[in-house]
Design a protein around this motif. Sequence first.
Motif, mmCIF file in Angstrom:
data_model
loop_
_atom_site.group_PDB
_atom_site.id
_atom_site.type_symbol
_atom_site.label_atom_id
_atom_site.label_comp_id
_atom_site.label_asym_id
_atom_site.label_seq_id
_atom_site.Cartn_x
_atom_site.Cartn_y
_atom_site.Cartn_z
ATOM 1 N N LEU A 170 0.938 -1.249 -0.022
ATOM 2 C CA LEU A 170 -0.078 0.091 -0.111
ATOM 3 C C LEU A 170 0.654 1.541 0.612
ATOM 4 C CD1 LEU A 170 -2.648 1.386 0.312
ATOM 5 C CD2 LEU A 170 -2.539 1.725 2.969
ATOM 6 N N SER A 171 0.484 1.940 -0.682
ATOM 7 C CA SER A 171 1.465 3.578 -1.037
ATOM 8 C C SER A 171 0.431 3.992 -0.998
ATOM 9 C CB SER A 171 2.343 3.619 -2.240
ATOM 10 O OG SER A 171 2.571 4.771 -1.923
ATOM 11 N N THR A 172 0.816 5.536 0.652
ATOM 12 C CA THR A 172 -0.474 7.114 0.593
ATOM 13 C C THR A 172 -0.403 8.432 0.325
ATOM 14 O OG1 THR A 172 0.878 6.244 2.775
ATOM 15 C CG2 THR A 172 -1.453 5.347 2.398
ATOM 16 N N SER A 173 1.637 8.252 -0.122
ATOM 17 C CA SER A 173 1.487 9.981 -0.511
ATOM 18 C C SER A 173 2.315 9.486 -1.770
ATOM 19 C CB SER A 173 2.450 10.344 0.618
ATOM 20 O OG SER A 173 3.656 9.454 0.617
ATOM 21 N N GLY A 258 -4.039 3.082 6.656
ATOM 22 C CA GLY A 258 -2.160 3.394 6.913
ATOM 23 C C GLY A 258 -1.255 1.684 6.480
ATOM 24 N N ASP A 259 0.110 2.150 6.243
ATOM 25 C CA ASP A 259 1.100 0.881 6.284
ATOM 26 C C ASP A 259 2.448 0.885 6.897
ATOM 27 O OD1 ASP A 259 3.162 2.510 4.588
ATOM 28 O OD2 ASP A 259 2.480 3.303 4.430
ATOM 29 N N ASP A 260 3.187 -0.624 7.090
ATOM 30 C CA ASP A 260 4.214 0.060 7.828
ATOM 31 C C ASP A 260 5.064 0.685 7.301
ATOM 32 O OD1 ASP A 260 4.952 -2.030 5.941
ATOM 33 O OD2 ASP A 260 4.963 -3.747 7.159
ATOM 34 N N GLY A 261 5.110 0.609 6.666
ATOM 35 C CA GLY A 261 6.265 1.396 5.630
ATOM 36 C C GLY A 261 7.586 0.691 5.017
ATOM 37 N N ALA A 262 7.674 -1.195 5.213
ATOM 38 C CA ALA A 262 8.267 -1.071 4.566
ATOM 39 C C ALA A 262 9.657 -1.243 4.266
ATOM 40 C CB ALA A 262 7.422 -2.961 4.538
ATOM 41 N N TYR A 263 8.975 -0.688 2.875
ATOM 42 C CA TYR A 263 8.870 -0.326 1.173
ATOM 43 C C TYR A 263 9.343 0.860 1.159
ATOM 44 C CZ TYR A 263 6.864 -4.818 -0.041
ATOM 45 O OH TYR A 263 6.313 -6.169 0.329
ATOM 46 N N ASP A 264 9.413 1.737 2.061
ATOM 47 C CA ASP A 264 9.930 3.225 1.841
ATOM 48 C C ASP A 264 11.112 3.579 1.428
ATOM 49 O OD1 ASP A 264 7.522 4.288 3.345
ATOM 50 O OD2 ASP A 264 8.441 4.651 5.532
#
Length: 285
Positions: A170-173, A258-264
């Motif tokens: 999931l990407s939110t921004s 939201g998401d856990d930022g694993a792919y940030d």
Amino acid sequence: MPSNEQRREAAKRKLERQLVRRAQRARRRRVTSISVTTVVVLLVAGGIWFAVANAGSGSSTAASPSSDAPTSTSKPPITIPTALAAAPKRPTPLAPTVDCKYTKDGDAAKANNLPNGSGISTQGTVSVTLKTNDGDIPLTLDRALAPCAVNSFVSLSGQGYYDNTSCHRLSTSGLQMLQCGDPKGDGTGGPGYKFDDEVWPSLTYGRGYLAMANSGPNTNGSQFFLVYGDAQLQPSYTVFGTISDAGLKVIDDIAKAGDDGAYDSSAGGGHPNKKVTITKSQVAA
């Protein structure tokens, strides 16, 4: 009456006592100075440790959807556009039928048969419902946009390839989308074949679009993404359908968690905090 010799001895002893007291006071000053310096060093070191320790814990707290008060490390609030993008349309219609080339490509993440690629229609639409644990996501696949992608998606759906698979990203921004279609659930799985892009130079993306994910030109497989908001992308991703209003509502609720930022640090985004499982990809009769 003391003699001169006695007076000299007394003065000498007095001077010795003064020197001893001065030496003691000097030692005490050094000890005090060292103690104060040690305390300052310990306080500074402790402050640095506290800052570092809390910087690490702050990151994980900020990534948690249960955090109520925003902090300096919190992600910005998720803003989702409500207006649908204009329906995608090819500037030049395709021929009534096309031939699709599906080429073997690595191992399949889940067993399936290669789709037939001969004489594929470019006419009409196909209704598909992604039945998920969070609610149904109805889709309309449009053969006029991307007949080979529609043909592949319908083939894999009919074989149960998408059943009981997760939407792993999931990407939110920046790019606001939910990515699905990998039975492995980590973004590396595919159907064991690939096919060419079906794009055009003026293609843009927006809320309500259904598109193929890829790892470069002409590497389409089984993974796809559902755009629920902004999507400033180059025209490199095959759009093959649209998402219904009811489906977007389901995706919006997933995105808001939201998401856990694993792919940030790589592709962007992370695993959805609200787990998404496609229990069945159901093609309308």
